[in-house]
Design an enzyme around this catalytic site. Structure first.
Site, short mmCIF file in Angstrom:
data_model
loop_
_atom_site.label_atom_id
_atom_site.label_comp_id
_atom_site.label_asym_id
_atom_site.label_seq_id
_atom_site.Cartn_x
_atom_site.Cartn_y
_atom_site.Cartn_z
N TYR A 1 36.66 35.49 50.97
CA TYR A 1 36.39 34.13 51.44
C TYR A 1 36.46 34.05 52.96
O TYR A 1 35.69 33.33 53.59
CB TYR A 1 37.40 33.16 50.81
CG TYR A 1 37.22 32.98 49.32
CD1 TYR A 1 36.09 32.34 48.80
CD2 TYR A 1 38.16 33.47 48.43
CE1 TYR A 1 35.91 32.19 47.45
CE2 TYR A 1 38.00 33.32 47.06
CZ TYR A 1 36.87 32.68 46.57
OH TYR A 1 36.69 32.54 45.22
N TYR B 1 42.30 38.77 47.33
CA TYR B 1 41.41 37.73 46.81
C TYR B 1 40.82 36.90 47.94
O TYR B 1 39.67 36.49 47.90
CB TYR B 1 42.20 36.84 45.85
CG TYR B 1 41.34 36.06 44.89
CD1 TYR B 1 40.99 34.75 45.15
CD2 TYR B 1 40.87 36.63 43.71
CE1 TYR B 1 40.20 34.02 44.28
CE2 TYR B 1 40.08 35.91 42.83
CZ TYR B 1 39.75 34.61 43.12
OH TYR B 1 38.96 33.91 42.26
#
Length: 622
Positions: free
Chosen positions: A419, A415
């Site tokens: 980012y 995840y």
């Protein structure tokens, strides 16, 4: 001087003419630089052309007043005036004036206190600090110098301890006074202040939005130019070993270090995966927390219009900067950490800071925590995320999000990778993931803007929490041969094979510290300079940097110039060579180096009161 942009206003009747005359007079007298007046005129014309009745025309006038008022406030709040905000030569002149004034203050104070039994240096520091504060500048070593006063009444510290604190404060005050007597110190501060104030003005003008996400076009151009200048410098320099036998290109060295975005990304992912492995082995729960600022920190808000999401000015915005929004988030997170400490909750985490389209920061924090402490952690974070304006519309839905990781669907690193990549260089993003959904750009283009934004506002993009020292990791990886000390070798071996989880485990068994050595020569402010030389454990010290290097240019200027070049001319890639006449004219006009470089490239430059261009080896005003 008439604002030509207002000529496009409707002029159908007396009511229109009265409003047009009011707008002309209001903008001419508002005191804003000419180019901002023109931008405000364009904004007003757009609103007036869409106004269908007298009420909407009145709202257009009110909107113009509010926007101009905000811009005037931003400039008035800056210690720099409009000319100093726009022109580098004005800031250089100011830096000389201010540094000279500091010298006079110090000399005057020393003269008045000559022969007194007490050392007046801290009092002198405080006097100069009051002056610096008027310019919006915090003195160096503020915490150290103020410490003696804070511990003066303490009963826990001995007289000897207090004396050592006082001595350290006096030494720090002396270094700080050296800084403020240097015009270069002030010039750097004023240049940074101008850059951020100008970007603040761009945000208020709506120039940071979905059309130019994260940063304005001018800020991005500035970022690319600085990157190019850095590369030119690196290619011009080389490092030489102490014995002179090894000569390496500085650009090659930097390319192999974590200054290279690709290397930085790889190291970040290695650390993130190691952090995950350590916590999975400990049976800790993983979750992603997202913190967003209150509405008053957002210059724009997102609405849906015509089936598309667009951003429009946010009426709740109070004129804050991305830096101030980041300080708010840091303050709330400090409260979270303090509360967790009181509750005995320990976490491991990686924080990623990203900008919204309007430049306002928000946080994504990948957290590992014991399963029995998970709910208390979420409760604490939610409380402080909503502590300020938590009852405003949409706060509960948008200000704090929790995503608990399901091992069957994926892990936290999977995840986090997008980012990290989209805030470093966009590396490894494919398919849908290659789109930066916040900005709508490609991952690499979005990453450039994100890095430019972080650089402009001095915002730290990544932070590991509860992890081992990455500096020790890097130093150990410099050692390629096994060590005789078996304990330190186990740590080195883990670092050498790139296993952060094993490195963390071995560091808990054999904690290592960085060893720094004082250089012979202090810096120009008289401060001692320390450099890393190795690592240590107990009484054992391992040298990681035995070789000493010096920096030098690859060759002299004459050797760098080709046989057909004139060293006194610049080459304009778009047109022709730039003569000494043009260079001297730009110097006399006070055009700073960045603006000059743009002009040399054949571009137009607006420095507030005029638009310049180089044509036929002449500087012309357009």
């Amino acid at each position: 001087m008439k604002i030509l942009e207002l000529a496009a206003l409707p002029n159908n009747d007396a009511f229109d003419k009265d409003n047009n005359a009011w707008a002309q007079k209001y903008l001419e007298s508002c005191g804003l630089p000419r180019f901002i007046q023109r931008r405000m005129a364009q904004y007003y014309v757009k609103r007036r052309l869409n106004a269908k009745d007298t009420r909407q025309i009145g709202n257009s006038n009110l909107g113009l007043r509010e926007k101009v008022g905000l811009l005037v406030k931003i400039i008035d709040d800056s210690p720099l005036n409009a000319k100093q905000l726009l022109r580098g030569d004005e800031r250089e002149l100011l830096a000389v004036t201010v540094s000279n004034h500091c010298i006079e203050l110090i000399q005057e104070y020393c003269l008045i206190n000559e022969g007194t039994p007490n050392n007046p240096i801290i009092e002198c520091y405080n006097e100069v600090a009051s002056f610096a504060e008027k310019w919006g500048i915090e003195m160096p070593y503020k915490t150290t110098v103020s410490k003696p006063k804070k511990v003066e009444e303490s009963k826990k510290l001995s007289a000897d301890a207090k004396a050592l604190i006082l001595e350290a404060a006096q030494v720090a005050a002396e270094f700080a006074l050296g800084y403020v007597c240097c015009e270069e110190f002030w010039c750097k501060k004023f240049n940074r202040m101008a850059a951020r104030t100008n970007e603040h003005i761009n945000i208020a003008n709506g120039l940071v939005s979905e059309k130019s996400p994260y940063v304005s076009t001018s800020a991005l151009t500035d970022f690319y130019n600085k990157r190019r200048q850095t590369l030119e410098y690196l290619n011009m320099m080389q490092i030489v070993s102490e014995d002179g036998e090894q000569v390496l290109n500085l650009a090659d060295i930097v390319e192999k270090s974590v200054a290279n975005p690709e290397k930085r990304f790889i190291e970040m992912m290695t650390r993130a995966r190691g952090l995950k492995d350590v916590n999975e082995a400990a049976g800790n729960a993983a979750m992603m927390l997202t913190f967003t600022c209150p509405s008053k920190y957002h210059a724009r808000k997102t609405i849906e219009r015509g089936g598309k999401e667009i951003t429009v000015p946010n009426s709740k915005w109070q004129g804050s900067t991305p830096k101030e929004a980041q300080e708010y988030l840091c303050g709330q997170w400090a409260k979270v950490r303090a509360s967790l400490k009181r509750s005995g909750i320990e976490i491991s985490a990686l924080r990623v800071v990203e900008p919204h389209k309007d430049g306002t920061p928000h946080w994504h924090i990948g957290v590992f925590v014991r399963p029995d402490q998970k709910e208390e952690l979420i409760k604490t974070c939610r409380y402080y995320a909503l502590e300020v304006d938590g009852d405003e519309k949409g706060a509960k839905e948008n200000r704090f999000h929790v995503l608990e990781m399901d091992p069957e669907k994926g892990d936290l690193v999977g995840y986090l990778i997008k980012y990290i990549a989209k805030n470093v260089n966009g590396q490894g993003m494919k398919g849908d993931e290659n789109i930066d959904f916040e900005s709508g750009l490609s991952a690499s283009a979005g990453a450039d803007r994100s890095v430019a934004w972080a650089s402009k506002w001095g915002i730290r993009q990544f932070q590991f929490i509860g992890a081992e020292s990455v500096t020790v990791w890097r130093e150990l990886r410099r050692l390629k041969k096994p060590l005789t000390d078996s304990d330190i070798e186990t740590v080195r071996g883990a670092a050498d094979k790139g296993d952060w989880a094993e490195f963390t485990l071995q560091m808990s068994n054999t904690p290592l510290n960085i060893v720094r050595e004082k250089k012979e020569q202090p810096n120009k402010y008289g401060e001692p300079v320390f450099e890393i030389v190795g690592v240590s454990h107990a009484d054992e010290q391992i040298t990681t940097r035995a070789e000493r290097w010096s920096l030098r240019k690859k060759a002299s200027d004459s050797e760098l110039i080709g046989s057909g070049s004139d060293p006194r001319t610049r080459v304009n890639n778009c047109t022709e060579s730039i003569s000494d006449v043009v260079i001297n004219t730009l110097n006399a006009m006070g055009i700073d180096s960045f603006a000059r470089e743009m002009l040399y490239q054949g571009k137009m430059v607006n420095d507030g009161d005029r638009t310049l261009k180089i044509r036929n080896n002449r500087v012309i005003e357009i």
